[in-house]
Motif scaffolding. Sequence first.
Motif, PDB file in Angstrom:
ATOM      1  N   ILE B 114      28.779   5.665   9.293  1.00 13.48           N
ATOM      2  CA  ILE B 114      29.210   4.765   8.216  1.00 13.48           C
ATOM      3  C   ILE B 114      27.999   4.211   7.469  1.00 13.48           C
ATOM      4  CG2 ILE B 114      30.468   2.644   7.679  1.00 13.48           C
ATOM      5  CD1 ILE B 114      32.146   3.086  10.149  1.00 13.48           C
ATOM      6  N   GLY B 115      26.985   3.807   8.224  1.00 12.44           N
ATOM      7  CA  GLY B 115      25.805   3.214   7.608  1.00 12.44           C
ATOM      8  C   GLY B 115      25.077   4.180   6.700  1.00 12.44           C
ATOM      9  N   MET B 123      28.894   4.258  -4.225  1.00 13.88           N
ATOM     10  CA  MET B 123      30.313   3.973  -4.470  1.00 13.88           C
ATOM     11  C   MET B 123      30.979   3.437  -3.201  1.00 13.88           C
ATOM     12  SD  MET B 123      31.224   5.460  -7.592  1.00 13.88           S
ATOM     13  CE  MET B 123      32.641   6.545  -7.519  1.00 13.88           C
ATOM     14  N   VAL B 124      30.622   4.039  -2.062  1.00 14.77           N
ATOM     15  CA  VAL B 124      31.235   3.671  -0.797  1.00 14.77           C
ATOM     16  C   VAL B 124      30.783   2.275  -0.379  1.00 14.77           C
ATOM     17  CG1 VAL B 124      31.480   4.381   1.607  1.00 14.77           C
ATOM     18  CG2 VAL B 124      31.163   6.096  -0.166  1.00 14.77           C
ATOM     19  N   ASP B 125      29.549   1.969  -0.756  1.00  7.94           N
ATOM     20  CA  ASP B 125      28.858   0.809  -0.196  1.00  7.94           C
ATOM     21  C   ASP B 125      29.638  -0.498  -0.321  1.00  7.94           C
ATOM     22  OD1 ASP B 125      26.592  -0.309   1.072  1.00  7.94           O
ATOM     23  OD2 ASP B 125      26.030  -1.191  -0.846  1.00  7.94           O
ATOM     24  N   ALA B 126      30.041  -0.834  -1.548  1.00  5.33           N
ATOM     25  CA  ALA B 126      30.662  -2.140  -1.780  1.00  5.33           C
ATOM     26  C   ALA B 126      31.893  -2.330  -0.896  1.00  5.33           C
ATOM     27  CB  ALA B 126      31.036  -2.274  -3.251  1.00  5.33           C
ATOM     28  N   ILE B 127      32.720  -1.287  -0.819  1.00  3.18           N
ATOM     29  CA  ILE B 127      33.952  -1.396  -0.030  1.00  3.18           C
ATOM     30  C   ILE B 127      33.625  -1.490   1.458  1.00  3.18           C
ATOM     31  CG2 ILE B 127      36.132  -0.255   0.507  1.00  3.18           C
ATOM     32  CD1 ILE B 127      35.649   1.253  -2.254  1.00  3.18           C
ATOM     33  N   VAL B 128      32.794  -0.574   1.926  1.00  6.77           N
ATOM     34  CA  VAL B 128      32.494  -0.518   3.360  1.00  6.77           C
ATOM     35  C   VAL B 128      31.882  -1.826   3.846  1.00  6.77           C
ATOM     36  CG1 VAL B 128      30.991   0.554   5.060  1.00  6.77           C
ATOM     37  CG2 VAL B 128      32.306   1.975   3.515  1.00  6.77           C
ATOM     38  N   MET B 129      30.962  -2.362   3.058  1.00  5.83           N
ATOM     39  CA  MET B 129      30.278  -3.561   3.535  1.00  5.83           C
ATOM     40  C   MET B 129      31.226  -4.749   3.630  1.00  5.83           C
ATOM     41  SD  MET B 129      27.661  -2.297   4.452  1.00  5.83           S
ATOM     42  CE  MET B 129      26.976  -3.725   5.276  1.00  5.83           C
ATOM     43  N   ARG B 130      32.219  -4.834   2.737  1.00  7.25           N
ATOM     44  CA  ARG B 130      33.183  -5.931   2.834  1.00  7.25           C
ATOM     45  C   ARG B 130      34.034  -5.772   4.101  1.00  7.25           C
ATOM     46  NH1 ARG B 130      30.300  -6.751  -0.742  1.00  7.25           N
ATOM     47  NH2 ARG B 130      29.197  -7.411   1.106  1.00  7.25           N
ATOM     48  N   ILE B 131      34.415  -4.519   4.414  1.00  5.19           N
ATOM     49  CA  ILE B 131      35.171  -4.284   5.643  1.00  5.19           C
ATOM     50  C   ILE B 131      34.334  -4.696   6.854  1.00  5.19           C
ATOM     51  CG2 ILE B 131      36.237  -2.511   7.090  1.00  5.19           C
ATOM     52  CD1 ILE B 131      36.863  -0.980   4.511  1.00  5.19           C
ATOM     53  N   MET B 132      33.034  -4.350   6.809  1.00  4.12           N
ATOM     54  CA  MET B 132      32.155  -4.681   7.925  1.00  4.12           C
ATOM     55  C   MET B 132      32.028  -6.200   8.081  1.00  4.12           C
ATOM     56  SD  MET B 132      31.293  -2.059   9.480  1.00  4.12           S
ATOM     57  CE  MET B 132      32.466  -0.804   9.069  1.00  4.12           C
ATOM     58  N   ASP B 133      31.936  -6.899   6.947  1.00  4.29           N
ATOM     59  CA  ASP B 133      31.889  -8.362   7.019  1.00  4.29           C
ATOM     60  C   ASP B 133      33.131  -8.894   7.720  1.00  4.29           C
ATOM     61  OD1 ASP B 133      29.514  -8.390   5.756  1.00  4.29           O
ATOM     62  OD2 ASP B 133      30.299  -8.919   3.772  1.00  4.29           O
ATOM     63  N   GLY B 134      34.274  -8.298   7.383  1.00  2.00           N
ATOM     64  CA  GLY B 134      35.527  -8.707   8.006  1.00  2.00           C
ATOM     65  C   GLY B 134      35.503  -8.467   9.504  1.00  2.00           C
ATOM     66  N   LEU B 135      35.014  -7.276   9.897  1.00  9.41           N
ATOM     67  CA  LEU B 135      34.959  -6.938  11.328  1.00  9.41           C
ATOM     68  C   LEU B 135      34.045  -7.890  12.079  1.00  9.41           C
ATOM     69  CD1 LEU B 135      34.772  -3.067  11.698  1.00  9.41           C
ATOM     70  CD2 LEU B 135      36.601  -4.628  12.326  1.00  9.41           C
ATOM     71  N   VAL B 171      25.848  -0.710  11.445  1.00  7.01           N
ATOM     72  CA  VAL B 171      25.989  -0.301  10.047  1.00  7.01           C
ATOM     73  C   VAL B 171      24.958  -1.018   9.185  1.00  7.01           C
ATOM     74  CG1 VAL B 171      27.507  -0.368   8.039  1.00  7.01           C
ATOM     75  CG2 VAL B 171      28.413   0.306  10.245  1.00  7.01           C
ATOM     76  N   ARG B 172      24.809  -2.313   9.408  1.00 10.61           N
ATOM     77  CA  ARG B 172      23.855  -3.080   8.590  1.00 10.61           C
ATOM     78  C   ARG B 172      22.433  -2.587   8.802  1.00 10.61           C
ATOM     79  NH1 ARG B 172      25.221  -6.882   5.442  1.00 10.61           N
ATOM     80  NH2 ARG B 172      27.308  -7.766   5.583  1.00 10.61           N
TER      81      ARG B 172
END
Lengths: 353, 296
Positions: B114-115, B123-135, B171-172
């Motif tokens: 994922i990272g 393009m993937v970044d913005a969405i994925v990182m918000r999901i990761m913040d949620g997790l 991921v981060r």
Amino acid sequence: MAEAASPKKGHLLEVTDLKKHFPIRKGIFSRITGHVFAVDGVSFTIGHGETLGLVGESGCGKSTVGKAILKLLEPTAGEVHLNGKKISDLNQLEMRPHRREMQVIFQDPYSSLNPRMSAGDIVGEPMYNYGLAFGKEKEEKTRQLFAKVGLRAEHMLKYPHEFSGGQRQRLGIARALAVNPSLIIGDEPVSALDVSVQAQVINLMMDLQKEFNLSYLFIAHDLAVVEHISHRVAVMYLGKIVEMTDKRSLFVAPQHPYTEALLSAVPIPSPKMKRKRIILTGDVPSPIRPPPGCRFHTRCPYVMDHCKVAEPPMKEVAPGHFVACHLRQPGQAMYAIAAHATSSARTAGATEH
Amino acid sequence: MTATTPAAVIDIIEPPKPIGQQIVEFCRRNTTVVFGSILLLSMVIIAIFAPFFAPGDPLALAPARRLRPPSETYWFGTDMFGRDVFTRTIYGTRISLIVGISVSFLSTLIGLVIGMLSGYVRMVDAIVMRIMDGLMAIPGILLAIAMMALTKASVENVVIAITIPEIPRVVRLVRGVVLQIREQPYIEAAQSIGTRFHRILIKHILPNIMAPLIVQATYICAAAVLIEAGLSFLGAGTPPNIPSWGNIMAEGRTFFQIAFWIILFPGLFLSVTVLAINLLGDGLRDALDPRLARRM
């Protein structure tokens, strides 16, 4: 610009009105608040086996021109024709076969080589990518390339950090040569090297040009280097080409005030000779808000009122000599500036003081 | 140095040292790595050969012999049901190591993929990182309790419950390194020589991530061992019929004042294991990334 309106046969590379604007984004919603006009309408051609030097001070957009041609940056507007084929609107996948034709040598020989790959792998990778050679054959070809650029076969197993700056740049050249390109874009390939090593690398590049009939777009800020390697020279200022001609007329009779000022800064290797320096005042204006009219008018010693409103078009003042300046008229190369500001030509114009 | 002219470049190629000598040198320079690995390795051996070290049955009840202090027959004493604490602790090593290793393996693997995508494909970044913040906002303990409530208590559930909150950390880390490397000129160079997308990721970017990732994996392993013990202690982890250090301690908690040994020995094992993994991680970080070592 007139000279590059239609793709002509015989030119290897043809760049027409190339533009690259970088958006400036601000705020939470990344609103576009402005643009950096890094390259703003640049046109030129390069013939087979020819070297075009592209000079200008730092920040004038010369490296961006190189990257936009290579499609490492997506050009905002304009056309690039390589061998008569339009490549500027191809996507990365369609672009891939054309990358073989056109290679690049980077400025920084340290960061342009992957520190975790051996020298042999670095030079062999392009051949692998295009399926040109594998296994033993690739190794043999890599060995030949190493010999071509003056490295030894034992060096193939070493890693980039074990090489000197000049050797690393040789590796960069070998990597560029691996796919037999016809055009090599040198993005300040020697400016990070010692002067003595610069000469070696430039001579190597010139030898290779003869051997493989290579064309170079040689981007540099060092006029002495450009004079040595180029056939023709284009001078850039703030995203535009202000003067373009063959090497001799540029250095003997520069027609644009900016070129003149640039040339006057080149030192003359003689203690008795002194030249009148043209010292430009002020800084380069910001490419975010380029000045209206002629972009050079804020610093030009001959500025007229007209220059502040009207942008000078590119004019052919002598056969093959293009200048964008209101002082010059088509077909009339004027040597007036050269006369009253003392000649700034490096070869003939050094005046005794 | 052999005779070279001053202008000549240094091109003496040292013959590679024999591998044995290289290993000896590495060990001498990185004593923490050696110490950590020896400790961890002994734990692994204990876990694998548990029946050999502790021939008894960890679940065998013997109410007549309950709460015996440590003695020659019962090295670590017995608990309130007369079960041998030594046997149970030895078997508990298995659970801890299985959980630690699977969590660090799974979370680094998933986090790596994922990272890398998120760092390289904008393009993937913005969405994925918000999901990761949620997790990241989900506490591991709550997630474990929720999963237990939904299904049933099992080691797999514990592994999943610990893995999910660990993924965003990986991921981060990976994304940060990728963002740094993708701006390097050698990535541009790779593009210009026609290197395909997946090859750039694997050949040019991945090798540069490995060092920080391995270090991060060891820390995750240590954290997972601790969290597993914590979850089991709270009764939200490994089911009570499987001896794990957390379970043993949880059961011994009520008898702490009269039978300290039930808690002491699994606790010691837990500390030593976490210490071993952390030592290994610290040593590896120093060995793999000298820049980080100096910053500490």
